[in-house]
Design an enzyme around this catalytic site. Structure first.
Site, PDB file in Angstrom:
ATOM      1  N   MET A 155       0.830  -1.196   0.000  1.00  0.00           N
ATOM      2  CA  MET A 155       0.000   0.000   0.000  1.00  0.00           C
ATOM      3  C   MET A 155       0.870   1.254   0.000  1.00  0.00           C
ATOM      4  O   MET A 155       2.093   1.182   0.075  1.00  0.00           O
ATOM      5  CB  MET A 155      -0.923  -0.009   1.220  1.00  0.00           C
ATOM      6  CG  MET A 155      -2.005  -1.066   1.172  1.00  0.00           C
ATOM      7  SD  MET A 155      -3.189  -0.862   2.504  1.00  0.00           S
ATOM      8  CE  MET A 155      -4.201  -2.315   2.242  1.00  0.00           C
ATOM      9  N   CYS A 156       0.222   2.389  -0.066  1.00  0.00           N
ATOM     10  CA  CYS A 156       0.912   3.678  -0.121  1.00  0.00           C
ATOM     11  C   CYS A 156       1.334   4.115   1.281  1.00  0.00           C
ATOM     12  O   CYS A 156       1.034   3.463   2.267  1.00  0.00           O
ATOM     13  CB  CYS A 156      -0.010   4.729  -0.724  1.00  0.00           C
ATOM     14  SG  CYS A 156      -0.800   4.199  -2.271  1.00  0.00           S
ATOM     15  N   GLU A 157       2.046   5.245   1.352  1.00  0.00           N
ATOM     16  CA  GLU A 157       2.381   5.848   2.638  1.00  0.00           C
ATOM     17  C   GLU A 157       2.029   7.328   2.602  1.00  0.00           C
ATOM     18  O   GLU A 157       2.147   7.996   1.569  1.00  0.00           O
ATOM     19  CB  GLU A 157       3.857   5.654   2.988  1.00  0.00           C
ATOM     20  CG  GLU A 157       4.186   4.210   3.328  1.00  0.00           C
ATOM     21  CD  GLU A 157       5.349   4.076   4.311  1.00  0.00           C
ATOM     22  OE1 GLU A 157       5.680   5.045   5.010  1.00  0.00           O
ATOM     23  OE2 GLU A 157       5.917   2.965   4.363  1.00  0.00           O
TER      24      GLU A 157
END
Length: 255
Positions: A1-3
């Site tokens: 996933m993104c941050e």
């Protein structure tokens, strides 16, 4: 996933130190190689830098690591694509107008059935579930408040209700701002820290860099930073519980 990375401060402050740590996770120390972006608020305006290239190797990102843009509110994002191709239009943060303000949105997670969300007059430019969710929240706000409201705490209680609904569709970690307030919603993983006097030293986890904040601040400065995972190794970061929302203004957590 993104941050995600967000900052709220009571005085114009640069985010070079924190972004230097985050940037390493964008393709070097992490899998988030599918683009990055960062929005700085300055008065009523905002300027956004985006690049679909990996943050760790982006010349634009390198410039921002060393260019001390001063802002009281910043929203940043590094992307690991799961909905939508790697392209500039799918790169966070997204910005739209509501009530004469620039609203900025960045999301970490993955939603299902998001195409069925009622987004009214707002149309996504890209293909991401994140931009659909942004359009949905803005449309819900426009439906509830025909004009700019006076009670902003009430507004963000309503935004939390919208976030609770979107959380039912999957993972929904959120940064959402009008340039004055920073709304933070945790679905799975978010941390925050507030730095104030007496300031000390901090060391990045992802880069061999240390800063002595006392040399760059005054005793009146207050700066809060929100991130998907802690960025420093020698400070105590507070974990936000799933389903919980925080609201920051001028560096202070007020809700």
């Amino acid at each position: 996933m993104c941050e995600l990375l967000g900052m709220s401060a009571n005085v114009p402050t640069d985010i070079c130190f924190s972004f230097k740590g985050l940037a390493k996770r964008g393709g070097a120390n992490g899998p988030h190689k599918d683009g990055w972006g960062m929005t700085f608020y300055e008065g009523k305006g905002c300027r956004t830098f985006k690049d679909p290239q990996p943050c760790s190797f982006s010349p634009i990102a390198k410039m921002l690591e060393d260019y001390p843009i001063k802002s009281e509110l910043v929203v940043a994002h590094i992307r690991q694509a799961n909905r939508g191709k790697i392209a500039l239009e799918n790169t966070h943060p997204f910005t739209r107008e509501l009530w004469g303000k620039n609203w900025t949105f960045a999301h970490n997670g993955q939603l299902t059935d998001y195409q069925n969300l009622d987004i009214g007059c707002y149309q996504p430019i890209g293909e991401t579930d994140s931009e659909y969710a942004f359009c949905y929240i803005l449309y819900r706000l426009r439906q509830k408040y025909a004009n700019e409201p006076n009670d902003w705490i009430e507004v963000f209680h309503f935004v939390k209700l919208c976030a609770d609904e979107l959380k039912q569709l999957g993972v929904f970690n959120l940064l959402f701002s009008d340039g004055q307030y920073l709304f933070v919603y945790c679905s799975t993983n978010l941390y925050w820290i507030t730095r104030r006097s007496p300031f000390g030293k901090a060391t990045l986890i992802d880069e061999d860099v240390e800063v002595d904040f006392q040399q760059h601040t005054t005793p009146n400065d207050i700066v809060s930073v929100v991130a998907t995972n802690p960025l420093t190794s020698n400070e105590t970061w507070q974990k936000i519980a799933p389903g919980q929302a925080h609201l920051f203004k001028h560096g202070e957590k007020i809700f």
